[in-house]
Write a protein that holds these residues in place. Sequence first.
Motif, PDB file in Angstrom:
ATOM      1  N   THR A   5       1.413  38.141 -10.159  1.00 33.72           N
ATOM      2  CA  THR A   5       1.617  37.232  -9.039  1.00 33.72           C
ATOM      3  C   THR A   5       3.081  37.311  -8.667  1.00 33.72           C
ATOM      4  OG1 THR A   5       2.293  35.352 -10.361  1.00 33.72           O
ATOM      5  CG2 THR A   5      -0.076  35.680 -10.053  1.00 33.72           C
ATOM      6  N   ILE A   6       3.426  36.640  -7.604  1.00 31.58           N
ATOM      7  CA  ILE A   6       4.821  36.694  -7.161  1.00 31.58           C
ATOM      8  C   ILE A   6       5.710  36.108  -8.245  1.00 31.58           C
ATOM      9  CG2 ILE A   6       4.678  34.487  -6.018  1.00 31.58           C
ATOM     10  CD1 ILE A   6       7.013  37.442  -5.420  1.00 31.58           C
ATOM     11  N   LYS A   7       5.180  35.147  -9.016  1.00 31.30           N
ATOM     12  CA  LYS A   7       5.996  34.626 -10.104  1.00 31.30           C
ATOM     13  C   LYS A   7       5.885  35.724 -11.130  1.00 31.30           C
ATOM     14  CE  LYS A   7       4.522  30.330  -8.328  1.00 31.30           C
ATOM     15  NZ  LYS A   7       3.350  29.694  -7.952  1.00 31.30           N
ATOM     16  N   VAL A 276      -2.124  44.532  -8.002  1.00 27.54           N
ATOM     17  CA  VAL A 276      -1.255  44.169  -6.880  1.00 27.54           C
ATOM     18  C   VAL A 276      -0.488  42.905  -7.225  1.00 27.54           C
ATOM     19  CG1 VAL A 276      -2.742  45.212  -5.126  1.00 27.54           C
ATOM     20  CG2 VAL A 276      -3.020  42.808  -5.686  1.00 27.54           C
ATOM     21  N   ALA A 277       0.680  42.778  -6.607  1.00 28.14           N
ATOM     22  CA  ALA A 277       1.444  41.538  -6.728  1.00 28.14           C
ATOM     23  C   ALA A 277       1.344  40.830  -5.387  1.00 28.14           C
ATOM     24  CB  ALA A 277       2.903  41.816  -7.058  1.00 28.14           C
ATOM     25  N   VAL A 278       1.141  39.535  -5.442  1.00 27.73           N
ATOM     26  CA  VAL A 278       0.884  38.803  -4.204  1.00 27.73           C
ATOM     27  C   VAL A 278       1.899  37.695  -3.988  1.00 27.73           C
ATOM     28  CG1 VAL A 278      -1.573  39.299  -4.369  1.00 27.73           C
ATOM     29  CG2 VAL A 278      -0.684  37.161  -5.300  1.00 27.73           C
ATOM     30  N   PHE A 279       1.902  37.187  -2.751  1.00 32.49           N
ATOM     31  CA  PHE A 279       2.854  36.154  -2.370  1.00 32.49           C
ATOM     32  C   PHE A 279       2.166  35.208  -1.412  1.00 32.49           C
ATOM     33  CE2 PHE A 279       6.548  33.970  -1.349  1.00 32.49           C
ATOM     34  CZ  PHE A 279       6.874  34.064  -0.004  1.00 32.49           C
ATOM     35  N   GLU A 280       2.358  33.904  -1.656  1.00 30.79           N
ATOM     36  CA  GLU A 280       1.692  32.901  -0.805  1.00 30.79           C
ATOM     37  C   GLU A 280       2.481  32.701   0.472  1.00 30.79           C
ATOM     38  OE1 GLU A 280       2.209  30.385  -4.057  1.00 30.79           O
ATOM     39  OE2 GLU A 280       1.120  31.956  -5.124  1.00 30.79           O
TER      40      GLU A 280
ATOM     41  N   PRO B 417      11.440  22.340   6.299  1.00 34.22           N
ATOM     42  CA  PRO B 417      10.126  22.733   6.826  1.00 34.22           C
ATOM     43  C   PRO B 417      10.087  24.200   7.261  1.00 34.22           C
ATOM     44  CG  PRO B 417      10.736  20.590   7.678  1.00 34.22           C
ATOM     45  CD  PRO B 417      11.925  21.090   6.913  1.00 34.22           C
ATOM     46  N   LEU B 418      11.171  24.723   7.778  1.00 31.46           N
ATOM     47  CA  LEU B 418      11.087  26.079   8.295  1.00 31.46           C
ATOM     48  C   LEU B 418      11.111  27.164   7.222  1.00 31.46           C
ATOM     49  CD1 LEU B 418      13.868  28.054   8.923  1.00 31.46           C
ATOM     50  CD2 LEU B 418      14.494  25.979  10.092  1.00 31.46           C
ATOM     51  N   ASN B 419      11.351  26.795   5.956  1.00 31.52           N
ATOM     52  CA  ASN B 419      11.269  27.826   4.901  1.00 31.52           C
ATOM     53  C   ASN B 419      10.126  27.551   3.940  1.00 31.52           C
ATOM     54  OD1 ASN B 419      12.438  25.928   3.008  1.00 31.52           O
ATOM     55  ND2 ASN B 419      14.449  26.508   3.824  1.00 31.52           N
ATOM     56  N   LEU B 420       9.164  26.794   4.423  1.00 32.29           N
ATOM     57  CA  LEU B 420       7.974  26.518   3.631  1.00 32.29           C
ATOM     58  C   LEU B 420       7.367  27.820   3.129  1.00 32.29           C
ATOM     59  CD1 LEU B 420       6.248  24.011   2.974  1.00 32.29           C
ATOM     60  CD2 LEU B 420       4.888  24.551   4.992  1.00 32.29           C
ATOM     61  N   GLY B 421       6.976  27.818   1.877  1.00 29.38           N
ATOM     62  CA  GLY B 421       6.371  29.027   1.314  1.00 29.38           C
ATOM     63  C   GLY B 421       7.390  29.918   0.619  1.00 29.38           C
ATOM     64  N   TYR B 422       8.654  29.800   0.995  1.00 30.67           N
ATOM     65  CA  TYR B 422       9.697  30.634   0.393  1.00 30.67           C
ATOM     66  C   TYR B 422      10.567  29.870  -0.590  1.00 30.67           C
ATOM     67  CZ  TYR B 422       8.968  34.262   3.946  1.00 30.67           C
ATOM     68  OH  TYR B 422       8.452  35.239   4.747  1.00 30.67           O
ATOM     69  N   GLN B 423      10.254  28.614  -0.784  1.00 30.59           N
ATOM     70  CA  GLN B 423      11.210  27.742  -1.467  1.00 30.59           C
ATOM     71  C   GLN B 423      11.449  28.088  -2.931  1.00 30.59           C
ATOM     72  OE1 GLN B 423       9.445  24.090  -0.211  1.00 30.59           O
ATOM     73  NE2 GLN B 423      10.256  24.314   1.861  1.00 30.59           N
ATOM     74  N   GLU B 424      10.531  28.873  -3.513  1.00 25.56           N
ATOM     75  CA  GLU B 424      10.729  29.277  -4.913  1.00 25.56           C
ATOM     76  C   GLU B 424      11.587  30.524  -5.026  1.00 25.56           C
ATOM     77  OE1 GLU B 424       8.512  27.571  -7.500  1.00 25.56           O
ATOM     78  OE2 GLU B 424       8.819  26.263  -5.774  1.00 25.56           O
ATOM     79  N   GLN B 425      11.929  31.153  -3.907  1.00 23.99           N
ATOM     80  CA  GLN B 425      12.641  32.432  -3.973  1.00 23.99           C
ATOM     81  C   GLN B 425      14.105  32.224  -4.354  1.00 23.99           C
ATOM     82  OE1 GLN B 425      10.816  35.232  -3.710  1.00 23.99           O
ATOM     83  NE2 GLN B 425       9.246  33.640  -3.589  1.00 23.99           N
TER      84      GLN B 425
END
Lengths: 532, 495
Positions: A5-7, A276-280, B417-425
């Motif tokens: 997974t992406i993690k 595969v590695a995925v990303f939400e 709100p505009l970086n929703l989904g990327y916040q763990e990066q």
Amino acid sequence: MKRFTIKWTLPVLLTGILVLAVYVCAAQDSNSVQTQSTPAQCSEIAKESPAVPPTSPPTNAEPENITYEKSVVMLQVVQQRWDYKTPWKQDQMGRGVGTGFIIDGKRILTNAHNVSNIKYLEVKKQNIAQRYPAKVVQVGHDCDLAIVDVEDPSFYDDMLPLQFGDIPAVNSAVTTCGFPVGGMQVSITKGVVSRIEVGNYSHTQADMHLLVQTDAAINPGNSGGPVMQNGKVVGVAFQGLKAAENIGYMIPTTIIRHFLSDVEDGTYDGFPSTAVAVFEGLHNPAYKAYLQLPENAEGIVILFVQQNSTAQDIFKPGDVFTKIGDFNIDNDGMIKIHDLSLDWSEALEQKQVGESIDITFYRDGKSQKAQLKAALNLPALPWTLQFDKQPEYYVYAGLTFTPLSRNYLQTFGRNWVTDMPFMLRYLFYNSLQITTDPNIKEYVVLSEILPHEINAYCTGFLSQAVEQINGVRIYSLKDVVTELQKDPPGGFHQIQFMGDDVPMILDAAQCRAKQKDILAKYEVPTEAFIKE
Amino acid sequence: MKLIQILVIIAGLTMCTSCSPAVKKSTLSEISEQMKNSLVNLRISVEGYESLQPWKQQDVAQKTGYGCAVGPYLILTTADNAANATVIQARRYAKNEFIPATIKAVDYECNLCLLELDKNAAGQPFQPITFTEEYQPENELFIYWLSTGGHLTTARGILDRAQCESNPISFNRTLYYILTNPSRTASQANIVFDGRKAVGIVSWAGASEVGVVPSESINRFMKAAQKPQYKGFGAVGFDVYALLDPAVRKFLKMPEDIQHGVYVSQVFTLGTGSTELKTGDVILAIDGKTLNPYGRYLHERYDRLTFDYLIATRTPGEKIPFEIFRDGEKITLDVEVKNFSAADMLVPHYEYDKQPEYMVLGGYVFQKLTRDYFLLWGDNWPGKASPHLYQYYLNKAFNPTEDRKDIVILSYVLPAPLNLGYQEQGRLVVSTWNGMKIRKFSDIKKARTLNPNSPFDIVEFELDSPKIVIPRQMAALYDPQIAKIYGIQKMENIN
């Protein structure tokens, strides 16, 4: 099944964290402290959940006081691991106690971790003194299940095979039956199903499958024992979370059935991996718009496709998987399966290696379909631990080369993740991305140096991964043997290690001359062990 | 008067070694008298920037420093006292007032700094100390400083040896005198005397050893600091490996009679030797001094020293002959002494006195990778840091190229709100921005102007991490809000 997974580091990090937290439940050194739990108690509990008659009529008249707990047996094992630094040697021996139970076909089901690296196996029925020697018939390390058979066929005479049920509902009552620490008699505990999620199976430390969590006490020794509901087995008790209270785990019947089905042909193939590695990413509207997806599209973005896998060339980074088999994938990568919301890879978990599954996906804004062939898709440096196989090795001039494995990395101790040499850590985390050469089959590490004047200056290279020998790129241990057995130009072998500018130089003639002496001095039986 | 002084000095020197307390006391008290007009205590206000919030200054901190006069209003101290210093004030013996000081010259590599005092506030000129180039191992040396309480304080230590080392902040190795068995804890910039001669200034002080910058380095530094442009000293541009293995010598086709020489394992793109040397060269001698297999040579005064000394004592532009063994033969290279600053490095070893480069866009925090960044992983950061980031520091820090001058990273994401989904990066290395390869931090500015008709900024990273899609209009609209929520006064700092 193994998945990414992406993690990214999920399988990797989990290993570091969970390996401390989760323990497997095979008790070491069965003791003789007595806390009795009598047969009378057992049968009372059996009465609570109405007994379901066996589907196949018994061949002989059922003995009068046969009960299902009698189908639960104690395993006494002696296990011995291989030494991954000097693999002609074996490591520590350990004795343990575990549980198993009778299933159809006159077999005993138990956990793989009870019988991995087995040296001696004995089965004991409750309240009967006789010990029955047994052997391991099939083992699935990636799902921690194994089938054991007793040599004496009369062993099964007075025992009924247990039947399998479905995944139990959360908050429903379950009962475990096994031989945990604290006594020699069978022990029953009761609890409810607490949670059902995909999680880490600690036996190999990096296989993820459905886990059913219960607060029924599961302790060392319980491993391999049945967890019962309404007279059927709904799971095999096998691990627990040390740092928590009342968190025990069982292997659900979906995994068990996959395992049993797999071994029908006599060979265990294993659980497939998506590769595969995925990303939400679809949570982000900008990303979704960039991928040219329609408003209502839901799914998971592919970041990476593993080289040399069954997914290679069929799927590409940037593809968005919206459906797998019959299941729609949501933006968290979850599907509705078994009446639960689980990771999309669970759909692939249901397939056997060799089968295929349909994937619907978007690419460049257009929806299309392709098939993913279910396969192990093992990387060149697997994240999982190995068992039952003698590690391959080659000793040249006292230098011991062996394929790089998680088992070898764990020889760096409790804090191996931070303590191992940097290049090995870099490979462990990122080998799939940093090695793009498709020819790589495995990484080879210099695992030990048997001291001799000929290798006196080589200590700086210990625990490094071999990149090239005499300019030839190394893709497997076999390549190391091939190159070192040649006569190098100039008479010197030049071994280049990954991440190291300085080559190791070996005088080939001297090495050849001293080879026998070194092997004899360190009692190395053969200079190489390589499977064909 | 002078004759008596000379006699006293001779008496003092001859009797110092027998450690007669009476003589020691007189030397001590004499020097103490002189020191009253030469030593200063410094109060330094330090302000750096938060490593993970480079728009924010760290809490104001003050530290104590020491120093001595080397001119009427010129103070010598250590470079560490100048790092991120905002206000430096000096105090002299028996006077309460703070004297403002400004930095005249600083060199972090040799850990020295010159401060100029405000003449009016200072009052009487100071008595400059002259540093004598003297090396008497086994002598007991005295360390002097003016404490914060206005006390003249001393400590003692035995001069054990001289060696080339890096100081706690430098990436180069230079000469230090090492004192052992300090009688009490000394501090940086305390002055070290051998009898009546000032022989050095303390660079670091531990419980069992004290590292002293010797007079020769001080005098060399002060001379260079007088020039209109401070050029500094030579930096080493390569890494070596001890050539002990006879098999390697044979392999390199070195003749049997050459048993010396050190192996060049890596050549950097910065520093002395970076353009002349090659990996696999064996350096036999530098400037006529033969190197042993460990890269050390015999110095007439200091016994065995590493080769770094031969480079760190020269000024950029000079030429030094390197006798090397390459491709089966001895050749002599004319190597130009070069140096470089930490900022030139691919992963800077330190960044003082300036705000780090960063950019916050759409909540995405972009920073430049420096050695300090790794400290966020705590004590065992070499073991815990993200391996892909760490390998830049470990293997490539001294190898910037035209193609890669900075390692730009997405450090983390400020949720919005505009970086929703990327916040763990986070901790991802930027490879391209709108298709343009990011070679240095300022490239981001240009990259943002590309694809003007696209509604997005597309940022791609190394190792197949997800692309980040930043909606331009939305980011412009919401960035002021993000700035307000997270307290960011300046959303970018790009050079």
